[in-house]
Structure formats: C-alpha cells, structure tokens
Design an enzyme around this catalytic site. Structure first.
Site, PDB file in Angstrom:
ATOM      1  N   CYS A 128     -32.001 -83.626   3.854  1.00 41.82           N
ATOM      2  CA  CYS A 128     -33.020 -83.932   5.118  1.00 41.82           C
ATOM      3  C   CYS A 128     -32.203 -84.553   6.261  1.00 41.82           C
ATOM      4  O   CYS A 128     -31.435 -84.082   6.767  1.00 41.82           O
ATOM      5  CB  CYS A 128     -34.228 -84.493   4.743  1.00 41.82           C
ATOM      6  SG  CYS A 128     -35.550 -84.515   5.955  1.00 41.82           S
ATOM      7  N   HIS A 235     -35.860 -80.826   1.055  1.00 40.43           N
ATOM      8  CA  HIS A 235     -36.197 -81.954   0.024  1.00 40.43           C
ATOM      9  C   HIS A 235     -36.113 -81.336  -1.364  1.00 40.43           C
ATOM     10  O   HIS A 235     -37.276 -80.918  -1.787  1.00 40.43           O
ATOM     11  CB  HIS A 235     -37.589 -82.737   0.353  1.00 40.43           C
ATOM     12  CG  HIS A 235     -37.280 -83.760   1.253  1.00 40.43           C
ATOM     13  ND1 HIS A 235     -36.856 -85.042   1.158  1.00 40.43           N
ATOM     14  CD2 HIS A 235     -37.804 -83.621   2.830  1.00 40.43           C
ATOM     15  CE1 HIS A 235     -36.838 -85.628   2.297  1.00 40.43           C
ATOM     16  NE2 HIS A 235     -37.307 -84.976   3.119  1.00 40.43           N
ATOM     17  N   GLU A 237     -35.364 -82.755  -4.130  1.00 41.51           N
ATOM     18  CA  GLU A 237     -35.428 -84.069  -5.055  1.00 41.51           C
ATOM     19  C   GLU A 237     -36.923 -83.816  -5.869  1.00 41.51           C
ATOM     20  O   GLU A 237     -37.030 -83.706  -7.074  1.00 41.51           O
ATOM     21  CB  GLU A 237     -35.252 -85.297  -4.778  1.00 41.51           C
ATOM     22  CG  GLU A 237     -36.241 -86.027  -3.653  1.00 41.51           C
ATOM     23  CD  GLU A 237     -36.087 -85.369  -2.475  1.00 41.51           C
ATOM     24  OE1 GLU A 237     -36.927 -86.057  -1.466  1.00 41.51           O
ATOM     25  OE2 GLU A 237     -35.218 -84.678  -2.060  1.00 41.51           O
TER      26      GLU A 237
END
Length: 589
Positions: A128, A235, A237
């Site tokens: 990001c 993103h 994660e």
C-alpha cells in the site's frame, strides 16, 4: 496452578525450541505507522511474517540515521507498511486540496529507512503506502488523489469492508516476474484483493516493471527486474492471516528471499571477498576513500556490501612512446599509487595496503579492508625494466600488459598488430615479472599476445576483468579456446561487469547477464579458474549491480543457482589468491 509451575512450562517450551537448530528464522523489519507520536503497526503484518517463517521486528519511527542504520544492519529483509499520504514535495509537486492526511516525519523516516535498506541490498517488500514509497524513492510519481487526478471512472479503492475480505480484483500482467513466482505462476490472472488508498502510482520508477493493474487501469504492483524489490498496492496481510494461502505466498516469497540474503551475509563473514579490478584512483579530484563522493568503490560502500578487498589499478590510457612521454607515464602511475598509500595512512583503523594472501587473511581477522594495487597498462614502465621493481616496492601485485593500443611490450586487442604478440622487450618483461613475483594480467591484450604470454610465462596468469566472447562478441572478451588454455595453465579469468562486455545490447546489460557469463565460464574452465573483476570507476556497472555495496547480489544469485560455500569462496577470491600465492612463491625460493 501456581505461578511457578506456569513459568516452568513456559521456560521448558523456550528451552525445547532453543534445542532445535531449525528454528532459526530470517529477521524481517516492518516499517511502523505513527499515530499521536506513537510507533505502531497492525497485528496482521507481523502475524503474516511469523506464519511465513520469518521473525518480525517493528522498526520504530525515528529520524536518527545512526539508530536506523544499526537496526537495518541486523535485518535480513524489510517490509514497508501502509499508512497516510506522502508529501507531494518529494515528487517536486505542490499539494492539491484533495490531498489526505500526511506526516512529514514519517515520510522522512520511510525514505531514509528505504535508502539504508537498499544500500545494503536487503530484499524489500512494499504494501500500500509502502508500494508508493518505493515508487517515489526510485524516481516514480503518484496521483495525489485518484478521483481528482486520474479519472471519474476509477473504481472505489478505499474499501469499507474488513481487510480480510476480498472486495475487488486486480489483473496480473502475464510476464515472468517476482510477483508471478511468489504466487506460484497462477493460471488465473485475476486476483481477488482488498485495498484502502486514494493516492496511487502514476509513472512507475525508471527500470521498474508493472506486474499488476486494476480493471480501471491503475497500477497495482511494480518490481525491479534485477534487485530484490517488489511491491503491491493492496493489503495482503489480513487476508493472509485469515487463511488466504495466495496472499500468504507473498510473505513466504519475501521471507525466502530474506533467507538467501541471511545466508549471503553469513557466508561473507566467513570467506574473503575480492574485487580484482577497479579504476578508483582516477575518480576523485580530492581522493577520499572514507567518504561517498561519487565513486563506486570506497570504504563505506565496501562496508555496506560486506566486501573485504579490492584491487585498485593505476590506469593510464595509451599515449605517445617517446622518451619524455614514457617518463611522464611512469611518474603519473607512481603518483596514483602514492595517493592510495596516502589514503591508507589516513584510514589506518579501517584499511591497509595488502601485498600477499596472508595480508588479506590477517586484515579480515582485524576487521579492516584490504586494498591491493595494480597498474593498468604496461606503458607505465616505459622501456625501463627497473620500474618493475619500483612498482613492486610500492605494493603492486599485478600489471595489465597493455590497454587500448599497442605499446612497447605487446599488441593490444584494440591495436594494429605491431608485434604479432609480445615484442622482444615484452618477452623480457614477462620473464622479469615472473622473477619478481608480479602477476601478469592479459585483459586488454590481443589474442596473439595472450598465447605468447602463456608460452613464455613460467607462472599462471590472470585476466583481471574480462568476460566470455561466446556470450558477448567483443574483442576484449576471451573465446572458449583462450579460457580453456588459461585454465590448463592454472590461471584465472575474472568476470568484468562492464556492460559492453556483457551484452551486445549494452543498455540492457544486467547482473543476470553477468551471472550467465560466470556460469558459462565455470562450465568451460571449471570452478577453480573464475572470479569477479568489476571495473567499477572505469565505467563498469550493470543494471542490478552498480557499486561495491551491490556486489553481495552476486552471492545471492550464486546461492540461488545452487553453488555451495566452497565454490562461492573460490569465485570470490580463493582462485585469485591461489594464483597470487603461486606467482609470489619465487620470493621464497
């Protein structure tokens, strides 16, 4: 259960884990966000690293460069995390009204942290904001606000759903890439993701390639084709921690790259690494090895790249051969050599002039850099054989017999075949260099000279900075017959990182090309007869390897190619030191 028994259970788990040597994990730094002056990061970032096999370290937000450098020195890889907008001043732009929240202190921290990590060649993964930081740091630009600067037809890129839910998709570019490798080369190039941003990559940084885009055409991923740097706009994660194996694969890939880097660092701590040819003495008007002043080889760069030793050559272009010009050539070479000695006196705690393999071993144990000396172009000795002794007394270890032009010693690869190889005087020079323990360097020599030297030298010879003519048809390179002949006499050829010797399309010459030369010549000559001679500060540089600090990339590539420590040690200087020891053996007889 008492508190004591709880501790006993915990301590036993710790001891059991410590007994398992396989628990060692690469250390992955994660750049921190900053909220109300507090360094922080969302849990999924470090949880994903743990799940991927790494050991996460949150790097606190600070502008103290020495503190950041100390942290980075102990990392094996780094992740740049998400967060607020980036100040447009870093792109030379004024902010627009639609710009979101910015934090100048975090911007400063992120850019410094990235520079420190790249200087040391750590594998880098951006997420990001980290994706955008990487692009700006390497010369790219951003849309300050997608909806004000890009298009009214842009998709909604700031999602409201939980980060572990896929909310839109990106399209992978169907090209060989780190991203494709990380994702195990999926057949379906449509990837469900989740993102939250309103700045976006506009112009990708020079040399970087685009590896994914969103359906509205916005950039979603970039990477460098040679350096271990890649980034994504979305993103991954939270999705990874929630069980999405595809997103976890991104972290696994990064952790694997960090594992290779960790192995390279440990290997460099054990073996001696040598660059056999640099033209550094000619770079600076005010020569200072202790500072980064525009050259590609100096003490700070060697420290960053974990490089132990370099050969610095006093280079002379071929000039006129009258008595006055020859005398000036000798004086100039001596003056260049003395400048290096001056640097050794200035930085006695950090470096020393080395003359033997034993010097190198001792200096590595003392934590100092070794600088060997060379003369590039036998023109420097004129017609006076006594100059060989003078050069040797100044610490010179090898002499390149010629440069780009015939001289009184021999014919050059760029000459007019004046002698048909060695001149009569040149044959005497070869014999005297053998007698004095000076290595004979045939880089730049004509093919006729090469075979004459092999015929008349009683000692192994070197090519301090040459590559394969089969892979790149340049007259400065050696053909297969020469490479085999050199190896048969126990000599060594050092791969040159000069782009015109590596790829016939010089502007595309890359470190990957150089590794192909190295592997090819190992196949031709054997592992005992190759090495590295960068030609840094003499126009040597490639995409993916531009200075002394980046040479550790070669070690990473060799590890990835499956070379073991013994082989890598030979390539990085063991072979060259073997030749030096044999050539200098005359001094012990």
């Amino acid at each position: 259960m008492t508190r004591s028994s709880l501790l006993d259970i915990l301590y036993k788990r710790v001891d059991d884990q410590s007994s398992d040597l396989s628990y060692l994990r690469p250390k992955i730094g994660i750049s921190a966000n900053r909220k109300e002056g507090i360094s922080c990061i969302a849990d999924p970032y470090f949880q994903a690293v743990v799940m991927a096999g790494g050991a996460p370290f949150i790097v606190p937000v600070t502008a103290d460069i020495s503190a950041l450098a100390a942290i980075v020195d102990n990392l094996d890889g780094i992740i740049f995390s998400g967060g607020g907008d980036i100040l447009p001043e870093y792109m030379g732009e004024k902010p627009i009204p639609e710009l979101g929240d910015t934090d100048s202190y975090r911007d400063e921290y992120d850019f410094m942290l990235l520079k420190l990590a790249f200087n040391r060649q750590l594998p880098i993964f951006g997420i990001c904001r980290g994706h955008q930081i990487i692009n700006v740091a390497f010369g790219g630009t951003l849309y300050q606000d997608i909806y004000a600067c890009y298009s009214k037809d842009a998709l909604k890129h700031s999602q409201e759903e939980a980060r572990d839910i896929a909310t839109h998709s990106v399209n992978l570019i169907n090209i060989p890439s780190r991203l494709q490798t990380a994702l195990n080369n999926p057949e379906d190039l449509n990837l469900p993701v989740n993102s939250f941003h309103h700045q976006a990559v506009k112009d990708p940084a020079p040399e970087f390639i685009v590896t994914a885009v969103s359906p509205d055409g916005l950039n979603e991923a970039i990477e460098h084709p040679e350096y271990p740097v890649f980034s994504v706009q979305w993103h991954p994660e939270s999705m990874a921690v929630a069980g999405n194996e595809v997103m976890l694969d991104l972290f696994r890939y990064h952790v694997n790259q960090a594992s290779v880097f960790a192995r390279a660092k440990k290997l460099h701590s054990r073996i001696a690494t040598i660059d056999s040819h640099t033209d550094t003495p000619d770079v600076f008007e005010t020569f200072d090895l202790g500072k980064k002043e525009g050259g590609k080889v100096n003490l700070p760069l060697m420290n960053e790249g974990l490089l132990d030793a370099v050969f610095m050559a006093a280079y002379l272009p071929q000039g006129r051969r009258d008595d006055v010009s020859l005398r000036k050539a000798t004086e100039y070479a001596i003056e260049r050599l003395l400048k290096i000695h001056d640097q050794a006196k200035k930085y006695t705690c950090h470096m020393e002039i080395a003359m033997t393999p034993d010097d190198l071993r001792r200096l590595k144990q003392e934590g100092k850099k070794a600088v060997f000396l060379g003369v590039e172009n036998g023109y420097a000795m004129g017609r006076d054989m006594d100059n060989l002794r003078k050069f040797r007394d100044l610490g010179v270890s090898y002499i390149t017999l010629c440069h780009n032009g015939d001289n009184d010693i021999c014919d050059s690869a760029f000459g007019n075949a004046e002698w048909g190889g060695l001149s009569p005087f040149g044959k005497e020079v070869v014999a005297e260099m053998n007698r004095q323990g000076l290595m004979i360097d045939i880089s730049h020599a004509a093919e006729s000279t090469f075979y004459d030297v092999l015929k008349h030298s009683t000692k192994p010879i070197i090519a301090s900075h040459s590559s394969s003519r089969v892979l790149c048809d340049h007259r400065r390179n050696l053909d297969d017959h020469q490479i085999k002949a050199l190896a048969s006499r126990d000599g060594v050829i050092q791969i040159c990182l000069y782009k015109r010797f590596i790829n016939e399309d010089a502007e595309k010459a890359s470190l990957g090309d150089a590794i192909k030369h190295l592997c090819y010549m190992i196949d031709i000559a054997g592992i005992d007869h190759v090495g590295i001679g960068s030609d840094f500060d003499g126009d040597g540089e490639l995409i993916g390897c531009r200075a002394a600090n980046e040479l550790i990339q070669i070690t990473m590539r060799l590890i990835a190619e499956g070379f073991d420590e013994e082989s890598i040690s030979k390539i990085w200087g063991g072979n060259l030191m073997r030749v030096m020891r044999e050539v200098q053996r005359v001094n012990d007889e």
